[in-house]
Design a protein around this motif. Structure first.
Motif, PDB file in Angstrom:
ATOM      1  N   ASP A   1      92.120   6.066  63.044  1.00 18.93           N
ATOM      2  CA  ASP A   1      93.481   5.841  62.485  1.00 18.93           C
ATOM      3  C   ASP A   1      94.220   6.729  62.711  1.00 18.93           C
ATOM      4  OD1 ASP A   1      94.251   4.323  61.063  1.00 18.93           O
ATOM      5  OD2 ASP A   1      94.293   5.070  59.021  1.00 18.93           O
ATOM      6  N   HIS A   2      95.283   6.164  63.306  1.00 16.13           N
ATOM      7  CA  HIS A   2      96.153   7.184  63.691  1.00 16.13           C
ATOM      8  C   HIS A   2      97.008   7.140  63.941  1.00 16.13           C
ATOM      9  CE1 HIS A   2      94.098  10.842  63.866  1.00 16.13           C
ATOM     10  NE2 HIS A   2      93.139   9.815  64.374  1.00 16.13           N
ATOM     11  N   THR A   3      98.568   6.930  63.756  1.00 19.14           N
ATOM     12  CA  THR A   3      99.653   6.239  64.928  1.00 19.14           C
ATOM     13  C   THR A   3     100.970   7.608  65.189  1.00 19.14           C
ATOM     14  OG1 THR A   3     101.120   7.038  62.842  1.00 19.14           O
ATOM     15  CG2 THR A   3     100.620   4.412  63.016  1.00 19.14           C
TER      16      THR A   3
ATOM     17  N   PRO B   1      99.880   6.815  40.863  1.00 26.59           N
ATOM     18  CA  PRO B   1     100.710   5.639  41.362  1.00 26.59           C
ATOM     19  C   PRO B   1     100.151   6.061  42.683  1.00 26.59           C
ATOM     20  CG  PRO B   1     102.117   6.062  40.563  1.00 26.59           C
ATOM     21  CD  PRO B   1     100.904   6.891  39.252  1.00 26.59           C
ATOM     22  N   VAL B   2      99.490   5.755  43.400  1.00 19.82           N
ATOM     23  CA  VAL B   2      99.811   6.012  45.194  1.00 19.82           C
ATOM     24  C   VAL B   2     100.548   5.724  45.641  1.00 19.82           C
ATOM     25  CG1 VAL B   2      98.655   6.115  47.605  1.00 19.82           C
ATOM     26  CG2 VAL B   2      96.959   5.881  45.345  1.00 19.82           C
ATOM     27  N   THR B   3     101.948   6.669  46.008  1.00 17.77           N
ATOM     28  CA  THR B   3     103.339   6.040  46.929  1.00 17.77           C
ATOM     29  C   THR B   3     103.708   6.667  48.050  1.00 17.77           C
ATOM     30  OG1 THR B   3     104.242   8.521  45.853  1.00 17.77           O
ATOM     31  CG2 THR B   3     104.052   6.770  43.980  1.00 17.77           C
ATOM     32  N   VAL B   4     102.903   6.967  48.604  1.00 22.11           N
ATOM     33  CA  VAL B   4     102.645   7.737  50.331  1.00 22.11           C
ATOM     34  C   VAL B   4     102.792   6.434  51.244  1.00 22.11           C
ATOM     35  CG1 VAL B   4     102.230   9.304  52.018  1.00 22.11           C
ATOM     36  CG2 VAL B   4     102.336   9.874  49.359  1.00 22.11           C
ATOM     37  N   LYS B   5     103.213   6.404  51.817  1.00 16.16           N
ATOM     38  CA  LYS B   5     103.005   5.081  52.214  1.00 16.16           C
ATOM     39  C   LYS B   5     102.446   5.701  54.345  1.00 16.16           C
ATOM     40  CE  LYS B   5     106.770   1.877  51.101  1.00 16.16           C
ATOM     41  NZ  LYS B   5     107.868   0.214  51.865  1.00 16.16           N
ATOM     42  N   PRO B   6     101.510   4.837  54.688  1.00 19.70           N
ATOM     43  CA  PRO B   6      99.914   5.541  55.688  1.00 19.70           C
ATOM     44  C   PRO B   6     101.250   5.963  57.273  1.00 19.70           C
ATOM     45  CG  PRO B   6      99.714   2.934  55.358  1.00 19.70           C
ATOM     46  CD  PRO B   6     100.392   3.177  53.974  1.00 19.70           C
TER      47      PRO B   6
ATOM     48  N   GLU C   1      94.156   2.703  52.821  1.00 20.64           N
ATOM     49  CA  GLU C   1      92.658   3.721  51.806  1.00 20.64           C
ATOM     50  C   GLU C   1      93.502   5.431  52.524  1.00 20.64           C
ATOM     51  OE1 GLU C   1      91.384   0.480  54.806  1.00 20.64           O
ATOM     52  OE2 GLU C   1      92.608   1.096  53.501  1.00 20.64           O
ATOM     53  N   ASN C   2      93.847   5.375  53.184  1.00 23.15           N
ATOM     54  CA  ASN C   2      93.258   7.235  54.022  1.00 23.15           C
ATOM     55  C   ASN C   2      94.604   7.991  53.894  1.00 23.15           C
ATOM     56  OD1 ASN C   2      90.990   6.622  55.203  1.00 23.15           O
ATOM     57  ND2 ASN C   2      92.218   5.982  57.298  1.00 23.15           N
ATOM     58  N   VAL C   3      95.044   7.169  53.324  1.00 18.07           N
ATOM     59  CA  VAL C   3      95.934   7.908  52.219  1.00 18.07           C
ATOM     60  C   VAL C   3      95.740   8.926  51.178  1.00 18.07           C
ATOM     61  CG1 VAL C   3      98.738   8.571  51.555  1.00 18.07           C
ATOM     62  CG2 VAL C   3      98.591   7.066  53.127  1.00 18.07           C
ATOM     63  N   VAL C   4      96.152  10.283  51.307  1.00 21.02           N
ATOM     64  CA  VAL C   4      95.080  11.019  50.150  1.00 21.02           C
ATOM     65  C   VAL C   4      96.588  11.936  49.194  1.00 21.02           C
ATOM     66  CG1 VAL C   4      93.261  11.915  51.402  1.00 21.02           C
ATOM     67  CG2 VAL C   4      95.293  13.378  51.595  1.00 21.02           C
ATOM     68  N   LEU C   5      97.990  11.528  49.614  1.00 23.15           N
ATOM     69  CA  LEU C   5      98.786  12.258  48.562  1.00 23.15           C
ATOM     70  C   LEU C   5      98.812  11.361  47.255  1.00 23.15           C
ATOM     71  CD1 LEU C   5     100.380  13.965  51.528  1.00 23.15           C
ATOM     72  CD2 LEU C   5      98.988  15.113  50.135  1.00 23.15           C
ATOM     73  N   VAL C   6      99.520  11.337  46.430  1.00 20.12           N
ATOM     74  CA  VAL C   6     100.101  11.257  45.117  1.00 20.12           C
ATOM     75  C   VAL C   6     101.315  12.080  44.763  1.00 20.12           C
ATOM     76  CG1 VAL C   6      98.066   9.751  44.191  1.00 20.12           C
ATOM     77  CG2 VAL C   6      99.039  11.736  43.371  1.00 20.12           C
ATOM     78  N   ASP C   7     102.779  10.515  44.554  1.00 15.77           N
ATOM     79  CA  ASP C   7     103.453  11.236  43.308  1.00 15.77           C
ATOM     80  C   ASP C   7     104.116  12.184  44.543  1.00 15.77           C
ATOM     81  OD1 ASP C   7     103.899   9.498  42.537  1.00 15.77           O
ATOM     82  OD2 ASP C   7     102.351  10.641  40.830  1.00 15.77           O
ATOM     83  N   PRO C   8     104.797  12.152  46.442  1.00 11.96           N
ATOM     84  CA  PRO C   8     105.894  13.714  46.775  1.00 11.96           C
ATOM     85  C   PRO C   8     106.789  13.759  45.752  1.00 11.96           C
ATOM     86  CG  PRO C   8     105.438  11.380  48.366  1.00 11.96           C
ATOM     87  CD  PRO C   8     104.556  11.039  46.581  1.00 11.96           C
ATOM     88  N   GLN C   9     106.898  14.831  45.471  1.00  7.79           N
ATOM     89  CA  GLN C   9     108.815  15.574  45.265  1.00  7.79           C
ATOM     90  C   GLN C   9     109.180  16.779  45.859  1.00  7.79           C
ATOM     91  OE1 GLN C   9     110.123  14.104  42.528  1.00  7.79           O
ATOM     92  NE2 GLN C   9     107.929  12.243  42.155  1.00  7.79           N
TER      93      GLN C   9
END
Length: 333
Positions: free
Chosen positions: A72-74, A200-205, A214-222
């Motif tokens: 699953d890559h871009t 909340p999962v706030t990072v778009k893939p 579903e492969n995003v593992v980060l939440v709330d980046p600041q």
């Protein structure tokens, strides 16, 4: 060109320096890898392994051509470096049981993990039906009586005859009763299905060079002036995150750090996520990252004048650093 021969269980021509010289010693017969030997592996990729001598072996893995996580890559690399690390981890786990006498209930504790990827890794080559060949040297073994207690590994990784990466590992082996005593003050195994994100999962893939949410593992980046930080969320399903465990798997930590490095390259260097190429990982683990306790990942702004997009990531939990990793990334030409 150097040929790893049929007698080693490898029947293709590979380029690059070979860790194994078949003419120097006669290896033992190829050992097939069966499901029972990998009963603790959620997705076993190994198909066979050949011991060359006391410190060398060659292992073959056959990952699927399509995978919900590892393909699953871009970004520019169609081969996930994390997939290569997982193949190497499985090779280590299998080898210590079948070749070095470590019992199946012994716990493997990763102390350090590194990857140096060569340009071919970003050239558009994909796993497809090709096998992953790992030519392995071991060193700095620590024995107590007849039991292996620690060992270092240097693995040359080949795909479709191309030398794609070098992987280093330092692993400590702890008897299960000792491990259980060490872990007694912590929670027992937790089913990943029971875990919920801390926010909340706030990072778009697409921001971390993946296509599936579903492969995003980060939440709330600041984002601060000199740092970027985020929390960790463990998804379920295939890949390095699902299954039954009593701590956050090291591969999950490495991937979380990679995702933060991609975000940092975009935030600090204006590098589009799809253009950032991972060329190296150097990670060390001071202890286990506990489940159910918030984990904070912090990436530092790179020094002024750097011509790459490389980042130091620390993993902090309950006020302590449980792991550190340095990610080297290539900027677009």
């Amino acid at each position: 060109m150097i040929r790893l021969t049929e007698m080693m269980g490898v029947s293709r021509t590979v380029s690059g320096p070979a860790a194994v010289k078949p003419e120097a010693t006669k290896p033992e017969a190829t050992k097939p890898v069966d499901a029972e030997q990998q009963r603790d592996e959620p997705e076993p990729f190994l198909v066979d392994t050949t011991q060359v001598d006391d410190s060398r072996f060659v292992t073959t893995a056959r990952p699927p051509a399509s995978h919900p996580y590892f393909t699953d890559h871009t970004g520019p690399s169609l081969i996930d470096p994390l997939l290569l690390l997982e193949c190497c981890r499985q090779a280590e786990t299998h080898a210590v049981q079948t070749q070095y006498g470590v019992t199946a209930d012994t716990r493997s504790l990763m102390q350090s993990w590194s990857l140096e990827a060569y340009p071919l890794l970003t050239s558009g080559l994909s796993i497809g039906p090709a096998e992953v060949i790992m030519s392995v040297h071991t060193r700095d073994a620590v024995w107590r009586a007849d039991s292996l207690r620690a060992q270092s590994y240097r693995m040359q990784v080949f795909v479709a005859g191309l030398h794609l990466a070098d992987v280093g590992m330092r692993v400590k082996y702890v008897p299960d009763d000792v491990y259980q005593a060490m872990r007694r003050s912590h929670d027992g195994p937790v089913d990943a299905d029971e875990l919920t994100p801390h926010g909340p999962v706030t990072v778009k893939p697409d921001r971390i060079a993946r296509s599936k949410p579903e492969n995003v593992v980060l939440v709330d980046p600041q984002l601060g002036p000199d740092k970027l930080w985020a929390g960790l969320y463990l998804p379920t399903g295939p890949g390095p995150f699902g299954g039954l465990t009593d701590h956050v798997p090291e591969l999950a930590l490495v991937e979380a750090g990679r995702q933060l490095a991609v975000l940092a390259a975009s935030a600090f260097n204006d590098v589009p996520p799809a253009n950032w190429s991972l060329t190296g990982i150097d990670a060390s683990f001071a202890g286990h990252a506990e489940l159910g306790t918030p984990l904070l990942l912090v990436a530092d702004r790179p020094d002024e004048g750097r011509t790459d997009a490389s980042f130091q990531v620390t993993f902090e939990q309950s006020g302590e650093t449980v792991a550190e990793a340095f990610y080297t990334g290539g900027l677009p030409a």
